[in-house]
Design a protein around this motif. Structure first.
Motif, mmCIF file in Angstrom:
data_model
loop_
_atom_site.group_PDB
_atom_site.id
_atom_site.type_symbol
_atom_site.label_atom_id
_atom_site.label_comp_id
_atom_site.label_asym_id
_atom_site.label_seq_id
_atom_site.Cartn_x
_atom_site.Cartn_y
_atom_site.Cartn_z
ATOM 1 N N ASN A 11 31.329 134.487 31.402
ATOM 2 C CA ASN A 11 32.090 135.718 31.574
ATOM 3 C C ASN A 11 33.542 135.569 31.123
ATOM 4 O O ASN A 11 33.958 134.496 30.721
ATOM 5 C CB ASN A 11 32.001 136.147 33.039
ATOM 6 C CG ASN A 11 30.591 136.608 33.361
ATOM 7 O OD1 ASN A 11 30.089 137.546 32.748
ATOM 8 N ND2 ASN A 11 29.938 135.941 34.284
ATOM 9 N N TYR A 12 34.270 136.666 31.212
ATOM 10 C CA TYR A 12 35.689 136.629 30.850
ATOM 11 C C TYR A 12 36.428 135.701 31.807
ATOM 12 O O TYR A 12 36.501 135.971 33.002
ATOM 13 C CB TYR A 12 36.287 138.035 30.938
ATOM 14 C CG TYR A 12 35.832 138.944 29.821
ATOM 15 C CD1 TYR A 12 36.428 138.862 28.567
ATOM 16 C CD2 TYR A 12 34.813 139.869 30.013
ATOM 17 C CE1 TYR A 12 36.019 139.687 27.519
ATOM 18 C CE2 TYR A 12 34.391 140.697 28.980
ATOM 19 C CZ TYR A 12 35.001 140.602 27.743
ATOM 20 O OH TYR A 12 34.588 141.413 26.722
ATOM 21 N N LYS A 187 34.802 135.632 25.162
ATOM 22 C CA LYS A 187 34.841 135.971 26.594
ATOM 23 C C LYS A 187 35.570 134.866 27.342
ATOM 24 O O LYS A 187 36.621 135.085 27.914
ATOM 25 C CB LYS A 187 33.434 136.157 27.143
ATOM 26 C CG LYS A 187 32.853 137.524 26.825
ATOM 27 C CD LYS A 187 31.596 137.758 27.618
ATOM 28 C CE LYS A 187 31.193 139.224 27.581
ATOM 29 N NZ LYS A 187 29.922 139.420 28.278
ATOM 30 N N CYS A 188 34.981 133.678 27.350
ATOM 31 C CA CYS A 188 35.660 132.562 28.005
ATOM 32 C C CYS A 188 36.568 131.909 26.953
ATOM 33 O O CYS A 188 36.114 131.550 25.866
ATOM 34 C CB CYS A 188 34.627 131.568 28.526
ATOM 35 S SG CYS A 188 35.361 130.284 29.552
ATOM 36 N N ILE A 189 37.851 131.802 27.295
ATOM 37 C CA ILE A 189 38.854 131.396 26.300
ATOM 38 C C ILE A 189 39.549 130.117 26.742
ATOM 39 O O ILE A 189 40.144 130.069 27.824
ATOM 40 C CB ILE A 189 39.941 132.498 26.150
ATOM 41 C CG1 ILE A 189 39.316 133.886 25.962
ATOM 42 C CG2 ILE A 189 40.918 132.145 25.034
ATOM 43 C CD1 ILE A 189 38.518 134.086 24.710
ATOM 44 N N GLU A 213 41.696 141.475 31.725
ATOM 45 C CA GLU A 213 41.178 142.503 32.640
ATOM 46 C C GLU A 213 40.776 143.764 31.893
ATOM 47 O O GLU A 213 39.780 144.405 32.226
ATOM 48 C CB GLU A 213 42.227 142.867 33.704
ATOM 49 C CG GLU A 213 42.356 141.881 34.849
ATOM 50 C CD GLU A 213 41.046 141.620 35.592
ATOM 51 O OE1 GLU A 213 40.366 142.594 35.972
ATOM 52 O OE2 GLU A 213 40.698 140.443 35.775
ATOM 53 N N VAL A 214 41.565 144.109 30.890
ATOM 54 C CA VAL A 214 41.288 145.322 30.120
ATOM 55 C C VAL A 214 39.909 145.227 29.478
ATOM 56 O O VAL A 214 39.116 146.168 29.516
ATOM 57 C CB VAL A 214 42.377 145.517 29.026
ATOM 58 C CG1 VAL A 214 42.028 146.687 28.115
ATOM 59 C CG2 VAL A 214 43.747 145.706 29.661
ATOM 60 N N TYR A 215 39.593 144.070 28.924
ATOM 61 C CA TYR A 215 38.295 143.886 28.266
ATOM 62 C C TYR A 215 37.167 143.744 29.286
ATOM 63 O O TYR A 215 36.068 144.249 29.100
ATOM 64 C CB TYR A 215 38.353 142.689 27.306
ATOM 65 C CG TYR A 215 39.208 143.019 26.114
ATOM 66 C CD1 TYR A 215 38.644 143.590 24.982
ATOM 67 C CD2 TYR A 215 40.589 142.832 26.159
ATOM 68 C CE1 TYR A 215 39.436 143.949 23.899
ATOM 69 C CE2 TYR A 215 41.380 143.183 25.090
ATOM 70 C CZ TYR A 215 40.805 143.743 23.958
ATOM 71 O OH TYR A 215 41.587 144.108 22.906
ATOM 72 N N LYS A 216 37.488 143.051 30.371
ATOM 73 C CA LYS A 216 36.519 142.860 31.457
ATOM 74 C C LYS A 216 36.046 144.204 31.993
ATOM 75 O O LYS A 216 34.877 144.430 32.244
ATOM 76 C CB LYS A 216 37.223 142.092 32.583
ATOM 77 C CG LYS A 216 36.340 141.200 33.401
ATOM 78 C CD LYS A 216 37.167 140.601 34.526
ATOM 79 C CE LYS A 216 36.969 139.137 34.681
ATOM 80 N NZ LYS A 216 37.886 138.515 35.636
ATOM 81 N N ASN A 217 36.986 145.103 32.146
ATOM 82 C CA ASN A 217 36.647 146.409 32.707
ATOM 83 C C ASN A 217 36.171 147.390 31.651
ATOM 84 O O ASN A 217 35.882 148.535 31.964
ATOM 85 C CB ASN A 217 37.860 146.983 33.456
ATOM 86 C CG ASN A 217 38.275 146.088 34.602
ATOM 87 O OD1 ASN A 217 37.418 145.444 35.214
ATOM 88 N ND2 ASN A 217 39.563 146.008 34.878
ATOM 89 N N GLY A 218 36.145 146.923 30.410
ATOM 90 C CA GLY A 218 35.645 147.773 29.314
ATOM 91 C C GLY A 218 36.437 149.034 29.108
ATOM 92 O O GLY A 218 35.910 150.063 28.696
ATOM 93 N N THR A 219 37.715 148.969 29.408
ATOM 94 C CA THR A 219 38.540 150.177 29.280
ATOM 95 C C THR A 219 39.644 149.977 28.264
ATOM 96 O O THR A 219 40.763 150.419 28.436
ATOM 97 C CB THR A 219 39.188 150.559 30.628
ATOM 98 O OG1 THR A 219 39.846 149.388 31.128
ATOM 99 C CG2 THR A 219 38.182 151.061 31.608
ATOM 100 N N ASN A 220 39.309 149.285 27.173
ATOM 101 C CA ASN A 220 40.345 149.063 26.171
ATOM 102 C C ASN A 220 40.479 150.259 25.243
ATOM 103 O O ASN A 220 39.637 150.519 24.399
ATOM 104 C CB ASN A 220 40.006 147.812 25.342
ATOM 105 C CG ASN A 220 41.033 147.600 24.258
ATOM 106 O OD1 ASN A 220 42.207 147.844 24.471
ATOM 107 N ND2 ASN A 220 40.568 147.187 23.107
ATOM 108 N N ASN A 221 41.538 150.988 25.416
ATOM 109 C CA ASN A 221 41.754 152.164 24.566
ATOM 110 C C ASN A 221 42.886 151.968 23.566
ATOM 111 O O ASN A 221 43.277 152.892 22.876
ATOM 112 C CB ASN A 221 42.083 153.391 25.437
ATOM 113 C CG ASN A 221 40.925 153.702 26.376
ATOM 114 O OD1 ASN A 221 39.784 153.740 25.920
ATOM 115 N ND2 ASN A 221 41.209 153.894 27.640
ATOM 116 N N SER A 222 43.405 150.740 23.506
ATOM 117 C CA SER A 222 44.584 150.544 22.643
ATOM 118 C C SER A 222 44.189 150.441 21.179
ATOM 119 O O SER A 222 43.049 150.193 20.843
ATOM 120 C CB SER A 222 45.322 149.280 23.067
ATOM 121 O OG SER A 222 44.510 148.160 22.833
#
Ligand code: TZP
Ligand code: MG
Length: 222
Positions: A11-12, A187-189, A213-222
């Motif tokens: 995971n992330y 994901k894991c960095i 967190e942005v990617y984890k929550n799948g809410t990346n709108n940038s």
């Protein structure tokens, strides 16, 4: 239990690796304390220069600390040291002992990670029973003594789609290029210099986790 530990790598997550020579005068123990108190759950003890006795003492302390924080400890290179201190895993490179030898010595419950630089090595490590691969260097990295040339993001994208075991992206990853890594399947960095060479490790990790967190929550709108 191994599968719970492997969830961290699937995971992330940030996978933090020690490098005392790049730690601005702080020792490995101080640096790892900062990492753990910032919420990092995966620590790799990587130390190329010290004597085995010194590495043993340090790894023992790190084992105690990582257990206090419910974090996993992976030891670089040394199968014996990993086993002696009761680490969760070992990370081996292309020029270290073969994966099957490590598995034979350490058993099924031990996490075995393998460094890979290309598709063939990634497939081979998976076939030979590695639990995860480190894939890199994704970008140019000056941390290793004889660095492999950067392999780029395309192969990361390929690996995250085609390799079934967790893929840990490594090499030259910074706050400034982290988004690119996530956007190409990372994901894991794993990071070394970006964290250990930061004057404020807690602040650095906080910023990195915020991006994650942005990617984890799948809410990346940038
Ligand atoms: N394996 C491949 S690149 C690398 C290792 C240990 C070093 C990564 O260090 P940095 O400072 O994150 O580029
Ligand atoms: Mg090695």
């Amino acid at each position: 239990m191994k599968s719970k530990k492997l969830d961290l790598l699937k995971n992330y997550n940030l996978y933090c690796i020690t490098a005392e020579n790049l730690s601005l005068g702080r020792n490995n123990i101080e640096v790892v304390k900062e990492m753990l108190s910032s919420g990092v759950k995966i620590i790799q003890y990587r130390e190329k220069k010290k004597t085995l006795k010194e590495k043993y003492k340090e790894a023992l302390l790190l084992r105690e600390l990582t257990l206090q924080y419910s974090a996993i400890l992976i030891v670089n290179d040394h199968l014996d040291l990993a086993k002696i201190v009761g680490a969760d895993g070992v990370h081996i490179g292309q020029d270290d002992y073969p994966i099957e030898v490590a598995r034979e010595l350490l058993g099924e419950e031990f996490i075995i990670g393998a460094t890979t630089h290309n598709k063939e090595q990634a497939k081979k490590a998976e076939k030979e029973g590695a639990d995860y691969i480190g894939l890199g260097p994704i970008f140019e990295s000056f941390t290793k003594e004889n660095p492999h040339p950067p392999i780029g993001l395309e192969i990361l994208k390929w690996a995250t789609a085609n390799i079934k075991i967790p893929v840990v992206a490594i090499g030259g990853i910074k706050e400034s290029n982290l988004k690119q890594v996530f956007e190409n399947g990372g994901k894991c960095i794993a990071m070394v210099s970006e964290i250990v060479s930061s004057s404020d490790i807690k602040e650095k990790i906080k910023n990195l986790m915020k991006i994650m967190e942005v990617y984890k929550n799948g809410t990346n709108n940038s």
